[in-house]
Design an enzyme around this catalytic site. Structure first.
Site, PDB file in Angstrom:
ATOM      1  N   SER A 188     -10.456  -5.931  10.238  1.00 29.41           N
ATOM      2  CA  SER A 188     -11.711  -5.367   9.740  1.00 29.41           C
ATOM      3  C   SER A 188     -12.545  -6.487   9.138  1.00 29.41           C
ATOM      4  CB  SER A 188     -11.458  -4.294   8.677  1.00 29.41           C
ATOM      5  OG  SER A 188     -10.921  -3.126   9.258  1.00 29.41           O
ATOM      6  N   ARG A 240       2.341   1.399  10.171  1.00 22.57           N
ATOM      7  CA  ARG A 240       1.906   1.744   8.818  1.00 22.57           C
ATOM      8  C   ARG A 240       3.097   1.665   7.862  1.00 22.57           C
ATOM      9  NH1 ARG A 240      -2.832   4.413   7.791  1.00 22.57           N
ATOM     10  NH2 ARG A 240      -2.954   5.046   9.967  1.00 22.57           N
ATOM     11  N   ARG A 291       2.014  -5.319  11.696  1.00 25.62           N
ATOM     12  CA  ARG A 291       1.208  -4.507  12.613  1.00 25.62           C
ATOM     13  C   ARG A 291       0.866  -5.263  13.891  1.00 25.62           C
ATOM     14  NH1 ARG A 291      -3.802  -0.479  11.412  1.00 25.62           N
ATOM     15  NH2 ARG A 291      -2.134   0.468  10.192  1.00 25.62           N
ATOM     16  N   GLU A 305      -6.598  -0.327  15.368  1.00 25.80           N
ATOM     17  CA  GLU A 305      -7.268  -1.261  14.468  1.00 25.80           C
ATOM     18  C   GLU A 305      -6.281  -2.291  13.923  1.00 25.80           C
ATOM     19  OE1 GLU A 305      -7.844  -2.852  10.717  1.00 25.80           O
ATOM     20  OE2 GLU A 305      -7.375  -0.730  10.478  1.00 25.80           O
ATOM     21  N   ARG A 357       0.844  -1.190   0.000  1.00 27.93           N
ATOM     22  CA  ARG A 357       0.000   0.000   0.000  1.00 27.93           C
ATOM     23  C   ARG A 357       0.883   1.244   0.000  1.00 27.93           C
ATOM     24  NH1 ARG A 357      -4.744  -1.833   4.335  1.00 27.93           N
ATOM     25  NH2 ARG A 357      -5.292  -3.754   3.209  1.00 27.93           N
TER      26      ARG A 357
END
Length: 430
Positions: free
Chosen positions: A350, A273, A388, A347, A258
């Site tokens: 999801s 991130r 993460r 987070e 990403r």
């Protein structure tokens, strides 16, 4: 996308979804263009019918009548030659607008503008209380010699990471444990590439709108996906499955990439991130039955929660509001895991249900009991994303001397070891 017939018959419901999800789309423009396309298509079809009928008359016509019929055929052909490209262009513009139409949120979804208006449903696990001043994950990695951020930054730039020694083995242990765990819960393990064609992003709903998040391979028609959901969602594109082939449920592991466009200045330190990571994704395709699909939603959510419980990590379950759930989602929950150094939940998972929104884009269909072709329903949920997950894992399980306790679930993957690292500071109370 949504069914165009549904949009025509339910404009207010669709307009409401556009508004509460904050989508930049003029529904009136779409409906006007739809009417124009319908009228143009009818005109083209009428001209084609007239031209075909005229062509059948030519062989039977008298010598005096034939020239006029031939000329009429040419005139009809010229009119069609002018109209057909216009129709194709209008149809393409209409499809572009249809791809931006959001899915209708489930009635239970709270209305809100962004993640600040998400709703906490519950908290699970015990937030640790340390008898010493805890370190953040960056300090833990550096003191144990498990990372080398300066060197990897010279090689790969910012938002890159490098793990060494036991941290590598811990990451591999977490990923392997997640795959074993999900296989034990009935999901089929799948290893897939992150290299995909652009149309797969359209199928998953990441395009249009998310182009700036994706790395492109120069000189080739390939891009790098940020989740295995993208390639897996297109595995059955255009096929006609039988109803007894569903549900299809995968635990898909892949690299993920990403660009993190728009996140300048956010989470630049550490492993939260990064541009490249590894992810185990739960992906499910079910029959077009909302009750069955919501049962799977609960199931894959529980899978993710059970993984966090096995890793002995405190977390909370959050229901995403309309403004933070993405255009294609009917329902979305996040799992946020406790990060001691920040004293907040972050987070890590999801869980999403998309109805037939992805299936219509990708062409995921099956034949039901009556033989009708029906669009399937799709769901996805994070299994584990690394590095993460290493942030809360290291921080929650750190010990006073700077070592890290290994949760029991991971010990078989680490040769039975209960502790990683060597003491790097004196044991002292805060």
């Amino acid at each position: 996308m949504l069914d165009l017939k549904f949009i025509r018959e339910n404009p207010e419901a669709v307009r409401h979804a556009i508004e509460v999800k904050g989508v930049a789309l003029d529904l009136g423009e779409l409906l006007n263009l739809d009417r124009e396309v319908v009228a143009s298509r009818q005109r083209v079809e009428a001209l084609q019918t007239e031209r075909n009928a005229n062509a059948k008359l030519v062989p039977k016509a008298s010598p005096d009548e034939r020239p006029a019929l031939i000329q009429k055929g040419k005139d009809l052909g010229e009119e069609l030659k002018a109209l057909e490209p216009e129709l194709r262009g209008a149809e393409e513009r209409l499809r572009g607008l249809l791809l931006r139409v959001p899915n209708l949120p489930h009635p239970s979804v709270p209305v809100g503008k962004d993640d600040s208006e998400n709703v906490e449903l519950r908290r699970e696990g015990q937030v640790p209380e340390f008898a010493f001043t805890p370190l953040d994950h960056v300090e833990l990695l550096e003191r144990q010699g498990w990372s080398d951020p300066e060197r990897v930054a010279r090689v790969s730039g910012s938002r890159s990471y490098l793990l060494k020694g036991d941290a590598v083995m811990l990451e591999m242990a977490v990923l392997m444990f997640a795959m074993d765990f999900l296989r034990g819960r009935g999901l089929t393990p799948l290893s897939t590439t992150a290299l995909v064609r652009p149309e797969t992003f359209v199928g998953s709903g990441h395009f249009p709108g998310g182009e700036d998040q994706v790395y492109k391979v120069e000189g080739d028609e390939l891009m790098l996906a940020g989740t295995a959901e993208v390639p897996v969602n297109s595995l059955y594109a255009g096929e006609q499955l039988s109803g007894d082939q569903l549900p299809i449920a995968y635990a898909a592991i892949s690299a993920a990439f990403r660009s993190e466009a728009g996140s300048a200045g956010r989470d630049v330190r550490g492993l939260i991130r990064v541009h490249e990571f590894r992810k185990v994704e739960q992906y499910v395709m079910t029959r077009a039955d909302e009750e069955e699909a919501l049962g799977w939603f609960a199931r894959i959510l529980e899978n993710a929660e059970a993984l966090l419980r096995a890793l002995e990590l405190p977390y909370r379950v959050v229901q995403n509001c309309t403004g933070d759930m993405g255009a294609g989602k009917v329902l979305m929950y996040d799992l946020e895991t406790w990060v001691p150094s920040e004293e907040k939940y972050r987070e890590t998972h999801s869980c999403s249900y998309l109805g037939d929104w992805q299936a219509r884009r990708t062409g995921l269909r099956y034949r039901d009991e009556s033989g009708r072709l029906v669009y399937a329903h799709t769901l996805n949920n994070t299994g584990i994303a690394s590095p993460r997950i290493l942030v809360p894992l290291l921080e929650n399980h750190q010990q006073a001397d700077g070592t890290v306790r290994v949760p029991a679930a991971l010990r078989p993957y680490l040769g039975g070891r209960e502790v990683l690292g060597v003491p790097v500071r004196e044991v002292a109370t805060a």
